[in-house]
Scaffold this motif. Structure first.
Motif, PDB file in Angstrom:
ATOM      1  N   UNK A   1       1.802  23.586  -0.210  1.00 35.43           N
ATOM      2  CA  UNK A   1       0.987  23.807  -1.401  1.00 35.43           C
ATOM      3  C   UNK A   1       0.345  25.186  -1.411  1.00 35.43           C
ATOM      4  N   UNK A   2       0.729  26.058  -0.473  1.00 38.80           N
ATOM      5  CA  UNK A   2       0.199  27.418  -0.435  1.00 38.80           C
ATOM      6  C   UNK A   2       1.187  28.350  -1.131  1.00 38.80           C
ATOM      7  N   UNK A   3       0.770  29.048  -2.195  1.00 34.41           N
ATOM      8  CA  UNK A   3       1.669  29.973  -2.880  1.00 34.41           C
ATOM      9  C   UNK A   3       2.078  31.149  -1.990  1.00 34.41           C
ATOM     10  N   UNK A   4       3.123  31.848  -2.381  1.00 34.56           N
ATOM     11  CA  UNK A   4       3.712  32.915  -1.567  1.00 34.56           C
ATOM     12  C   UNK A   4       2.722  34.012  -1.191  1.00 34.56           C
ATOM     13  N   UNK A   5       1.922  34.472  -2.122  1.00 33.92           N
ATOM     14  CA  UNK A   5       0.971  35.542  -1.837  1.00 33.92           C
ATOM     15  C   UNK A   5      -0.042  35.147  -0.779  1.00 33.92           C
ATOM     16  N   UNK A   6      -0.559  33.933  -0.889  1.00 33.92           N
ATOM     17  CA  UNK A   6      -1.530  33.457   0.094  1.00 33.92           C
ATOM     18  C   UNK A   6      -0.861  33.140   1.423  1.00 33.92           C
ATOM     19  N   UNK A   7       0.384  32.712   1.393  1.00 29.26           N
ATOM     20  CA  UNK A   7       1.112  32.437   2.645  1.00 29.26           C
ATOM     21  C   UNK A   7       1.206  33.700   3.486  1.00 29.26           C
TER      22      UNK A   7
ATOM     23  N   UNK B   1      -5.863  40.208   0.735  1.00 28.48           N
ATOM     24  CA  UNK B   1      -5.605  38.891   0.144  1.00 28.48           C
ATOM     25  C   UNK B   1      -5.211  39.040  -1.322  1.00 28.48           C
ATOM     26  N   UNK B   2      -4.522  38.055  -1.879  1.00 30.76           N
ATOM     27  CA  UNK B   2      -4.191  38.114  -3.304  1.00 30.76           C
ATOM     28  C   UNK B   2      -5.431  38.195  -4.201  1.00 30.76           C
ATOM     29  N   UNK B   3      -6.581  37.714  -3.713  1.00 29.63           N
ATOM     30  CA  UNK B   3      -7.811  37.798  -4.501  1.00 29.63           C
ATOM     31  C   UNK B   3      -8.332  39.231  -4.574  1.00 29.63           C
TER      32      UNK B   3
END
Length: 132
Positions: free
Chosen positions: A64-70, A80-82
């Motif tokens: 459930x973790x999207x690619x950017x956060x992975x 981080x993506x944020x």
């Protein structure tokens, strides 16, 4: 979430230990579109990198973790993506949770779980027999 659920289940959100560690050491880094919250802090791992963890919204499911956060979770990037304007590449597909155990799971032809009839045996297989 009830206190008993937090004490006795590790697959439902966060445990009491994770809640304490997050409260004491965690610095919130961001949140993804699924409601999972990402943290870092609390020392270093065995390779000397800052610890990073996620508190899932709902069941703890690593897919459930999207690619950017992975990439951020596994220290492939320090940003981080944020903290950046992350946009998936054109060849990246939209994230889908792991369908194993659901009606959307892959069932190859010939599987007992696949609908329809199994194909007939073609005779191109000889069973192994031990020499006596």
């Amino acid at each position: 979430m009830s206190l008993l659920k937090q004490i006795f289940t590790w697959w439902n959100g966060q445990t009491i230990g994770t809640r304490f560690h997050t409260w004491r050491f965690g610095k919130k880094v961001g949140e993804d579109q699924f409601g999972n919250v990402y943290y870092q802090g609390g020392g270093t791992d065995s390779e000397g990198r800052t610890r990073r963890w996620v508190i899932y919204k709902g069941y703890a499911e690593a897919s459930a973790i999207p690619a950017g956060w992975h990439g951020w979770m596994h220290h492939r990037t320090d940003v981080s993506p944020a903290d950046e304007d992350y946009k998936p590449r054109e060849w990246q597909k939209e994230h889908r949770p792991n369908p194993t155990g659901t009606a959307q799971a892959y069932r190859p032809p010939g599987s007992l779980a696949a609908p329809g009839e199994r194909p007939r045996v073609t005779g191109d297989y000889d069973a192994w027999t031990p020499r006596g």
